[in-house]
Design a protein around this motif. Structure first.
Motif, short mmCIF file in Angstrom:
data_model
loop_
_atom_site.label_atom_id
_atom_site.label_comp_id
_atom_site.label_asym_id
_atom_site.label_seq_id
_atom_site.Cartn_x
_atom_site.Cartn_y
_atom_site.Cartn_z
N ALA A 77 0.81 -1.23 0.00
CA ALA A 77 0.00 0.00 0.00
C ALA A 77 0.84 1.27 0.00
N LEU A 78 2.15 1.14 0.17
CA LEU A 78 3.00 2.33 0.13
C LEU A 78 2.87 3.03 -1.22
N THR A 79 2.88 2.26 -2.29
CA THR A 79 2.81 2.90 -3.62
C THR A 79 1.79 2.24 -4.57
N ILE A 80 1.26 1.09 -4.18
CA ILE A 80 0.40 0.36 -5.15
C ILE A 80 -1.08 0.43 -4.76
N SER A 81 -1.92 0.78 -5.73
CA SER A 81 -3.36 0.89 -5.47
C SER A 81 -4.03 -0.48 -5.50
N ALA A 82 -5.11 -0.60 -4.75
CA ALA A 82 -5.88 -1.84 -4.72
C ALA A 82 -6.59 -2.02 -6.07
N PRO A 83 -6.70 -3.26 -6.56
CA PRO A 83 -7.31 -3.47 -7.89
C PRO A 83 -8.81 -3.18 -7.91
N LEU A 84 -9.30 -2.77 -9.07
CA LEU A 84 -10.74 -2.54 -9.26
C LEU A 84 -11.35 -3.85 -9.77
N THR A 85 -12.33 -4.38 -9.04
CA THR A 85 -12.87 -5.68 -9.41
C THR A 85 -14.32 -5.55 -9.92
N GLU A 86 -14.76 -6.56 -10.66
CA GLU A 86 -16.16 -6.57 -11.12
C GLU A 86 -17.12 -6.69 -9.95
N LYS A 87 -16.64 -7.39 -8.91
CA LYS A 87 -17.49 -7.60 -7.74
C LYS A 87 -17.86 -6.29 -7.05
N ARG A 88 -16.98 -5.28 -7.20
CA ARG A 88 -17.28 -3.97 -6.61
C ARG A 88 -18.57 -3.42 -7.22
N GLY A 89 -18.68 -3.50 -8.55
CA GLY A 89 -19.87 -3.02 -9.24
C GLY A 89 -21.11 -3.76 -8.77
N GLU A 90 -20.98 -5.07 -8.61
CA GLU A 90 -22.08 -5.92 -8.17
C GLU A 90 -22.51 -5.51 -6.75
#
Ligand SMILES: Cc1cc2nc3c(=O)[nH]c(=O)nc-3n(C[C@H](O)[C@H](O)[C@H](O)COP(=O)(O)OP(=O)(O)OC[C@H]3O[C@@H](n4cnc5c(N)ncnc54)[C@H](O)[C@@H]3O)c2cc1C
Length: 400
Positions: free
Chosen positions: A335-348
């Motif tokens: 988390a120092l420099t890398i963003s969390a991934p955007l998943t399809e489940k988020r939309g759901e």
């Protein structure tokens, strides 16, 4: 005008535009996901463009004071109460106490009466208590940036703690360096929708048939490594589940299901950092400095500027600490420099979260696929390893 220029997925909700507006014609309005975005009243707007100038997504904040290479220490407070009651090693409360003792004020996040989170300032040691601990939802800045400026101009020392994007927004808002301002951010996976958090609380209240009295994230009852979510209900009942079983933390860590869109491509997880000090959990410390891990919390204390050095110096007598390096942080903390991934489940999740029970929905969305479940079971019983060994032996036998 900011609401016409900024792309929604880039707005971090830092409220810098709201604070700078000379005619107070910007409102921060919640969308269906429960995140706030600027909305300009065109009748009152004088088109001064200050909101655009101050937006950290549109204009990079200054990093002039940053050291070329940040200095990292692994540390924890020798004050057992501060260490155990804080999220990591109790670094924030040590720095904040030193600022208050010098007559300064400290800005940070606290729970309000609805259990939502907002920025607020403390000028006494008692007031600081509410600022301790990570609250896992987005904190509302409100008018805090204006208040910071007021105290700076009065000549008071001001410590401001917040997410990396809060720091970038505040720096743009102030638009100059103040000798009496100290900035702390933390390694940030991302902020959660306050509305999703409310749905979680609602689900828990239904299950326990009682109103909630207190919420506590990353509670250390089962140790720092298993950080737990603890809730105390008005009927005296208690909920406590660790990161592997609590639906809220699972949705945050395993999904991620309910982060602010801008967190999936965070512009502020940079090196060098915008703050004077960056704090974090020193996950992986047991692999490099086992003697610093008693499962009570060990912090990353990242010195990013001369002022950061000054803060470490002020509190060093209250700490156990050792030097380490940026490389060591990545052992357990991307988390120092890398963003969390955007998943399809988020939309759901956001399609259904207002209609369905939070716990049921998260459990359903995070249910692993059949193949994953079989693999997991095989792994559990070490069958996979055994089969691999057997195949190797057969191959060896056939070849030789
Ligand atoms: C949303 C969030 C995500 C995080 N993600 C990570 C991560 O991925 N990796 C990691 O190592 N550390 C992460 N942290 C930081 C970590 O949990 C500790 O807060 C940090 O290590 C400082 O710990 P401490 O013991 O010194 O102080 P603590 O007592 O934990 O101090 C917490 C400080 O953060 C401020 N704060 C708390 N909640 C919020 C909020 N919602 N918004 C803005 N400011 C807040 C408080 O005002 C206080 O100043 C995160 C924290 C939060 C709030």
């Amino acid at each position: 005008m900011i609401d016409e220029i900024i792309k929604k997925e880039e707005c971090c909700g830092c409220d810098a535009c709201y604070n700078i507006c000379p005619t107070d014609c910007i409102l921060m309005k919640n969308d269906q996901e429960g995140f706030w975005y600027p909305s300009v009243n065109n009748v009152e707007c004088i088109e001064c463009n200050a909101c655009v100038e101050v937006c950290p997504a549109l204009k990079k904040a200054s990093i002039e004071t940053a050291l070329d290479i940040p200095e990292i220490v692994a540390a924890y407070s020798t004050n057992e109460k501060n260490r155990v009651e804080s999220t990591s090693g109790g670094m924030f409360i040590e720095v904040a106490t030193s600022i208050i003792n010098e007559g300064g004020v400290v800005f940070g996040a606290r729970y309000n009466e609805q259990h939502l989170v907002e920025h607020y300032y403390a000028s006494t040691l008692e007031g600081l208590e509410a600022l301790k601990q990570s609250k896992y939802l987005q904190s509302k800045i409100g008018e805090s940036f204006r208040e910071v400026k007021k105290y700076l101009l009065e000549g008071k020392k001001v410590l401001f703690a917040g997410t990396p994007c809060h720091i970038a927004g505040l720096k743009n808002y102030l638009n100059k360096d103040y000798k009496n301002l100290y900035l702390i951010d933390f390694l940030c996976r991302g902020v959660i929708s306050p509305k999703a958090y409310e749905q979680f609380l609602k689900s828990m209240e239904n299950k326990y048939n009682s109103k909630i009295k207190r919420v506590w994230f990353k509670n250390k009852t089962y140790g720092w490594h298993r950080f737990s979510t603890k809730i105390i209900f008005e009927n005296g009942k208690e909920y406590i589940e660790d990161r592997y079983t609590d639906v809220y933390m699972r949705g945050y860590l395993e999904g991620p299901l309910f982060l602010r869109p801008s967190c999936h491509e965070c512009k502020y997880k940079t090196l060098p950092r915008y703050s004077d000090v960056s704090l974090g959990d020193f996950w992986g410390i047991e692999k490099i400095k086992k003697h610093l891990d008693q499962d009570k919390g060990t912090s990353i204390f990242m010195v990013n500027s001369e002022k950061g050095r000054e803060l470490l110096e002020k509190i060093s007598k209250n700490l156990i600490y050792e030097k380490t390096s940026v490389k060591d942080i990545y052992l357990g903390n991307s988390a120092l420099t890398i963003s969390a991934p955007l998943t399809e489940k988020r939309g759901e999740f956001f399609k259904r979260y207002l209609e369905e029970d939070f716990s049921d929905l998260v459990t359903e969305l995070l249910k692993p696929s059949l193949s994953k479940r079989i693999k997991k079971t095989l792994r559990k019983f070490r069958i996979l390893r055994f089969i691999k060994k057997l195949l190797k032996m057969v191959y060896h036998f056939l070849v030789h």
